[in-house]
Write a protein that holds these residues in place. Structure first.
Motif, PDB file in Angstrom:
ATOM      1  N   GLU A 174       4.143  -5.088 -18.781  1.00 20.88           N
ATOM      2  CA  GLU A 174       4.518  -3.673 -18.910  1.00 20.88           C
ATOM      3  C   GLU A 174       6.031  -3.500 -18.892  1.00 20.88           C
ATOM      4  OE1 GLU A 174       2.949  -0.828 -16.220  1.00 20.88           O
ATOM      5  OE2 GLU A 174       0.908  -1.587 -16.325  1.00 20.88           O
ATOM      6  N   PRO A 175       6.546  -2.576 -19.720  1.00 21.89           N
ATOM      7  CA  PRO A 175       7.977  -2.256 -19.647  1.00 21.89           C
ATOM      8  C   PRO A 175       8.322  -1.652 -18.280  1.00 21.89           C
ATOM      9  CG  PRO A 175       7.005  -1.404 -21.667  1.00 21.89           C
ATOM     10  CD  PRO A 175       5.866  -1.844 -20.802  1.00 21.89           C
ATOM     11  N   CYS A 176       9.488  -2.029 -17.779  1.00 21.46           N
ATOM     12  CA  CYS A 176       9.951  -1.533 -16.477  1.00 21.46           C
ATOM     13  C   CYS A 176      11.162  -0.628 -16.681  1.00 21.46           C
ATOM     14  CB  CYS A 176      10.313  -2.717 -15.579  1.00 21.46           C
ATOM     15  SG  CYS A 176      10.830  -2.255 -13.907  1.00 21.46           S
ATOM     16  N   TYR A 177      11.357   0.308 -15.764  1.00 21.13           N
ATOM     17  CA  TYR A 177      12.494   1.230 -15.878  1.00 21.13           C
ATOM     18  C   TYR A 177      13.831   0.502 -15.824  1.00 21.13           C
ATOM     19  CZ  TYR A 177      13.420   0.832 -10.842  1.00 21.13           C
ATOM     20  OH  TYR A 177      13.728   0.355  -9.598  1.00 21.13           O
ATOM     21  N   CYS A 178      13.832  -0.760 -15.314  1.00 22.15           N
ATOM     22  CA  CYS A 178      15.081  -1.513 -15.209  1.00 22.15           C
ATOM     23  C   CYS A 178      15.543  -2.049 -16.561  1.00 22.15           C
ATOM     24  CB  CYS A 178      14.925  -2.657 -14.215  1.00 22.15           C
ATOM     25  SG  CYS A 178      13.937  -4.047 -14.818  1.00 22.15           S
ATOM     26  N   GLY A 179      14.669  -1.955 -17.588  1.00 22.38           N
ATOM     27  CA  GLY A 179      15.028  -2.417 -18.922  1.00 22.38           C
ATOM     28  C   GLY A 179      14.333  -3.709 -19.330  1.00 22.38           C
ATOM     29  N   LYS A 180      13.713  -4.382 -18.359  1.00 19.06           N
ATOM     30  CA  LYS A 180      12.978  -5.600 -18.675  1.00 19.06           C
ATOM     31  C   LYS A 180      11.486  -5.270 -18.766  1.00 19.06           C
ATOM     32  CE  LYS A 180      14.523  -7.971 -15.113  1.00 19.06           C
ATOM     33  NZ  LYS A 180      15.483  -7.060 -14.463  1.00 19.06           N
ATOM     34  N   SER A 181      10.673  -6.269 -19.001  1.00 18.34           N
ATOM     35  CA  SER A 181       9.217  -6.102 -19.026  1.00 18.34           C
ATOM     36  C   SER A 181       8.576  -7.147 -18.131  1.00 18.34           C
ATOM     37  CB  SER A 181       8.667  -6.254 -20.452  1.00 18.34           C
ATOM     38  OG  SER A 181       9.121  -5.220 -21.290  1.00 18.34           O
ATOM     39  N   GLY A 182       7.449  -6.778 -17.515  1.00 22.67           N
ATOM     40  CA  GLY A 182       6.690  -7.723 -16.719  1.00 22.67           C
ATOM     41  C   GLY A 182       7.312  -8.103 -15.394  1.00 22.67           C
ATOM     42  N   CYS A 183       8.154  -7.217 -14.844  1.00 19.18           N
ATOM     43  CA  CYS A 183       8.724  -7.482 -13.518  1.00 19.18           C
ATOM     44  C   CYS A 183       7.614  -7.551 -12.473  1.00 19.18           C
ATOM     45  CB  CYS A 183       9.693  -6.372 -13.126  1.00 19.18           C
ATOM     46  SG  CYS A 183      11.167  -6.254 -14.160  1.00 19.18           S
ATOM     47  N   ASN A 184       7.895  -8.219 -11.372  1.00 18.33           N
ATOM     48  CA  ASN A 184       6.933  -8.257 -10.264  1.00 18.33           C
ATOM     49  C   ASN A 184       6.397  -6.867  -9.942  1.00 18.33           C
ATOM     50  OD1 ASN A 184       7.207 -11.036  -9.880  1.00 18.33           O
ATOM     51  ND2 ASN A 184       8.817 -10.825  -8.352  1.00 18.33           N
ATOM     52  N   GLU A 185       7.285  -5.895  -9.925  1.00 18.59           N
ATOM     53  CA  GLU A 185       6.894  -4.518  -9.608  1.00 18.59           C
ATOM     54  C   GLU A 185       5.862  -3.972 -10.581  1.00 18.59           C
ATOM     55  OE1 GLU A 185       9.369  -0.398  -9.479  1.00 18.59           O
ATOM     56  OE2 GLU A 185       9.909  -1.902  -7.969  1.00 18.59           O
ATOM     57  N   LYS A 186       5.916  -4.415 -11.825  1.00 16.12           N
ATOM     58  CA  LYS A 186       4.983  -3.939 -12.846  1.00 16.12           C
ATOM     59  C   LYS A 186       3.705  -4.766 -12.899  1.00 16.12           C
ATOM     60  CE  LYS A 186       7.091  -0.362 -14.404  1.00 16.12           C
ATOM     61  NZ  LYS A 186       6.452   0.974 -14.316  1.00 16.12           N
ATOM     62  N   VAL A 187       3.597  -5.745 -12.007  1.00 16.86           N
ATOM     63  CA  VAL A 187       2.397  -6.586 -11.976  1.00 16.86           C
ATOM     64  C   VAL A 187       1.576  -6.329 -10.719  1.00 16.86           C
ATOM     65  CG1 VAL A 187       1.504  -8.948 -11.991  1.00 16.86           C
ATOM     66  CG2 VAL A 187       3.514  -8.369 -13.374  1.00 16.86           C
ATOM     67  N   PHE A 188       2.225  -6.321  -9.533  1.00 18.19           N
ATOM     68  CA  PHE A 188       1.412  -6.233  -8.324  1.00 18.19           C
ATOM     69  C   PHE A 188       1.874  -5.189  -7.306  1.00 18.19           C
ATOM     70  CE2 PHE A 188       4.243  -9.916  -7.834  1.00 18.19           C
ATOM     71  CZ  PHE A 188       4.879  -9.643  -6.633  1.00 18.19           C
ATOM     72  N   ALA A 189       2.705  -4.228  -7.718  1.00 16.96           N
ATOM     73  CA  ALA A 189       2.868  -3.033  -6.886  1.00 16.96           C
ATOM     74  C   ALA A 189       1.555  -2.253  -6.921  1.00 16.96           C
ATOM     75  CB  ALA A 189       4.019  -2.180  -7.403  1.00 16.96           C
ATOM     76  N   GLY A 190       1.361  -1.377  -5.949  1.00 21.30           N
ATOM     77  CA  GLY A 190       0.122  -0.625  -5.871  1.00 21.30           C
ATOM     78  C   GLY A 190      -0.247   0.093  -7.153  1.00 21.30           C
ATOM     79  N   PRO A 191       0.635   0.920  -7.728  1.00 19.00           N
ATOM     80  CA  PRO A 191       0.311   1.628  -8.965  1.00 19.00           C
ATOM     81  C   PRO A 191       0.017   0.691 -10.130  1.00 19.00           C
ATOM     82  CG  PRO A 191       2.189   2.652  -7.895  1.00 19.00           C
ATOM     83  CD  PRO A 191       1.924   1.375  -7.165  1.00 19.00           C
ATOM     84  N   ALA A 192       0.693  -0.465 -10.187  1.00 19.77           N
ATOM     85  CA  ALA A 192       0.465  -1.426 -11.264  1.00 19.77           C
ATOM     86  C   ALA A 192      -0.949  -2.009 -11.170  1.00 19.77           C
ATOM     87  CB  ALA A 192       1.498  -2.544 -11.215  1.00 19.77           C
ATOM     88  N   LEU A 193      -1.392  -2.299  -9.964  1.00 22.53           N
ATOM     89  CA  LEU A 193      -2.743  -2.824  -9.779  1.00 22.53           C
ATOM     90  C   LEU A 193      -3.793  -1.774 -10.121  1.00 22.53           C
ATOM     91  CD1 LEU A 193      -2.063  -4.747  -6.462  1.00 22.53           C
ATOM     92  CD2 LEU A 193      -2.639  -5.801  -8.661  1.00 22.53           C
ATOM     93  N   GLU A 194      -3.521  -0.531  -9.761  1.00 25.90           N
ATOM     94  CA  GLU A 194      -4.458   0.555 -10.089  1.00 25.90           C
ATOM     95  C   GLU A 194      -4.544   0.765 -11.598  1.00 25.90           C
ATOM     96  OE1 GLU A 194      -2.999   3.813  -7.804  1.00 25.90           O
ATOM     97  OE2 GLU A 194      -3.603   2.929  -5.878  1.00 25.90           O
ATOM     98  N   ARG A 195      -3.407   0.653 -12.291  1.00 25.74           N
ATOM     99  CA  ARG A 195      -3.419   0.765 -13.752  1.00 25.74           C
ATOM    100  C   ARG A 195      -4.193  -0.384 -14.379  1.00 25.74           C
ATOM    101  NH1 ARG A 195       1.975   2.210 -12.873  1.00 25.74           N
ATOM    102  NH2 ARG A 195       2.713   0.143 -13.493  1.00 25.74           N
ATOM    103  N   TYR A 196      -4.035  -1.570 -13.824  1.00 26.79           N
ATOM    104  CA  TYR A 196      -4.759  -2.737 -14.341  1.00 26.79           C
ATOM    105  C   TYR A 196      -6.264  -2.535 -14.190  1.00 26.79           C
ATOM    106  CZ  TYR A 196      -6.281  -7.548 -15.046  1.00 26.79           C
ATOM    107  OH  TYR A 196      -6.922  -8.669 -15.512  1.00 26.79           O
ATOM    108  N   TYR A 197      -6.687  -2.065 -13.033  1.00 33.19           N
ATOM    109  CA  TYR A 197      -8.118  -1.821 -12.820  1.00 33.19           C
ATOM    110  C   TYR A 197      -8.644  -0.792 -13.817  1.00 33.19           C
ATOM    111  CZ  TYR A 197     -12.494  -0.359 -10.672  1.00 33.19           C
ATOM    112  OH  TYR A 197     -13.821  -0.056 -10.465  1.00 33.19           O
ATOM    113  N   GLU A 198      -7.879   0.264 -14.025  1.00 32.39           N
ATOM    114  CA  GLU A 198      -8.309   1.310 -14.968  1.00 32.39           C
ATOM    115  C   GLU A 198      -8.389   0.756 -16.392  1.00 32.39           C
ATOM    116  OE1 GLU A 198      -7.276   5.963 -16.098  1.00 32.39           O
ATOM    117  OE2 GLU A 198      -5.984   4.848 -14.724  1.00 32.39           O
ATOM    118  N   LYS A 199      -7.458  -0.110 -16.747  1.00 31.39           N
ATOM    119  CA  LYS A 199      -7.439  -0.695 -18.088  1.00 31.39           C
ATOM    120  C   LYS A 199      -8.685  -1.535 -18.347  1.00 31.39           C
ATOM    121  CE  LYS A 199      -4.726  -3.929 -20.923  1.00 31.39           C
ATOM    122  NZ  LYS A 199      -3.521  -4.802 -20.945  1.00 31.39           N
TER     123      LYS A 199
END
Length: 302
Positions: A174-199
């Protein structure tokens, strides 16, 4: 040297101040007020002054120095704030402004560093023999971290020491607000995990419910999501161990309430660590909860 330590946890919604006895670490006074960040940078400074003045009146103790836990970082070169989610602080010479406003020495560190410092000196890692290097992890709505060496924050040359949330884990993620994609925050932060489950499931659930369904063995999508968390966490934290090799890692934030991180999550680190598949790092739950920021801030002025 003052007999008291003053610390402020400056958050987006609240400002908390504490006064501690230097010798005993006993809390002398503690108070919270709303930040009212929507009214701008100068208003936040005024709120800080109001809070400190109220505690001076209450305790008859005047600070000689105040430590601040901030929702961003003071750039060591420019001496202005950066990476603040309270965006009106970005680009502001906050340390200088606060020192002039309060008439005392000011020390600052971001909230993750203050969490790590508090847990290292007053919380989970206190008293652990040989715990010279402590890494504090934040895994909640975001992912962050802080490094403490011999009781001192290691801020780093750019002021970003410990910022493991924005290390790339999945290049096509996933794109991250920092300008990169696939940061740790976009993989296993709480909202990222919830988005993954929904997907994968087509339904939205909170992380707590996802975890409970996994434990119950009633939802294969929940199990896939928790498996993703455990493996991603192991890969990401193994990089910290390989580079920094801390004695203790303290996990904080809502995601850290998942007990499997401390068992199966730690076991999976064996697959990625450069140590003959042996993980001897001590992993601990935090002891100070949401108090860590303000206690860590007070530690900054020791």
């Amino acid at each position: 040297m003052s007999n008291y330590l003053w610390g402020i946890d400056l958050g987006g919604t609240k400002i908390e101040c504490i006064v501690l006895d230097r010798a005993t670490e006993e809390t002398i006074a503690r108070k919270r007020i709303a930040t009212e960040a929507d009214q701008g940078y100068q208003h936040i400074l005024d709120r800080i002054k109001l809070l400190i003045d109220s505690l001076i009146a209450e305790t008859n103790i005047k600070p000689t120095a105040v430590g601040f836990s901030t929702p961003g970082t003071l750039d060591p070169t420019l001496q202005t704030m950066k990476n603040c989610n309270t965006v009106c602080m970005n680009g502001q010479p906050m340390k200088k402004d606060l020192a002039e406003l309060l008439g005392v020495r000011v020390e600052m560190a971001n909230d993750a560093n203050c969490f790590a410092l508090a847990e290292a000196t007053q919380g989970a890692a206190k008293g652990i023999k040989g715990a010279e290097v402590v890494f504090g992890v934040i895994m909640g709505t975001g992912v962050g971290g802080g490094v403490v060496v011999n009781g001192k924050v290691l801020g780093g040359h750019h002021g970003i020491g410990g910022e493991w949330g924005h290390i790339v884990l999945e290049e096509d993620g996933e794109p991250c607000y920092c300008g990169k994609s696939g940061c740790n925050e976009k993989v296993f932060a709480g909202p990222a995990l919830e988005r993954y489950y929904e997907k994968i499931s087509g339904s939205h659930l909170g992380l707590k419910d996802i975890y409970e369904r996994h434990l119950a063995g009633t939802d294969t999508f929940a199990t896939e999501t928790i498996e993703r968390l455990l493996t991603s966490f192991a890969k990401a934290i193994s990089s910290i161990i390989n580079v920094l090799d801390p004695n203790v890692i303290v996990l904080g934030g809502g995601v850290s309430n998942i007990d499997l991180l401390y068992t199966e999550g730690v076991k999976r680190i064996e697959n990625y660590i450069f140590n003959n598949r042996k993980v001897e790092t001590i992993f601990l739950k935090p002891k100070l909860g949401d108090s860590a920021g303000v206690f860590g801030a007070a530690e900054l002025v020791k």
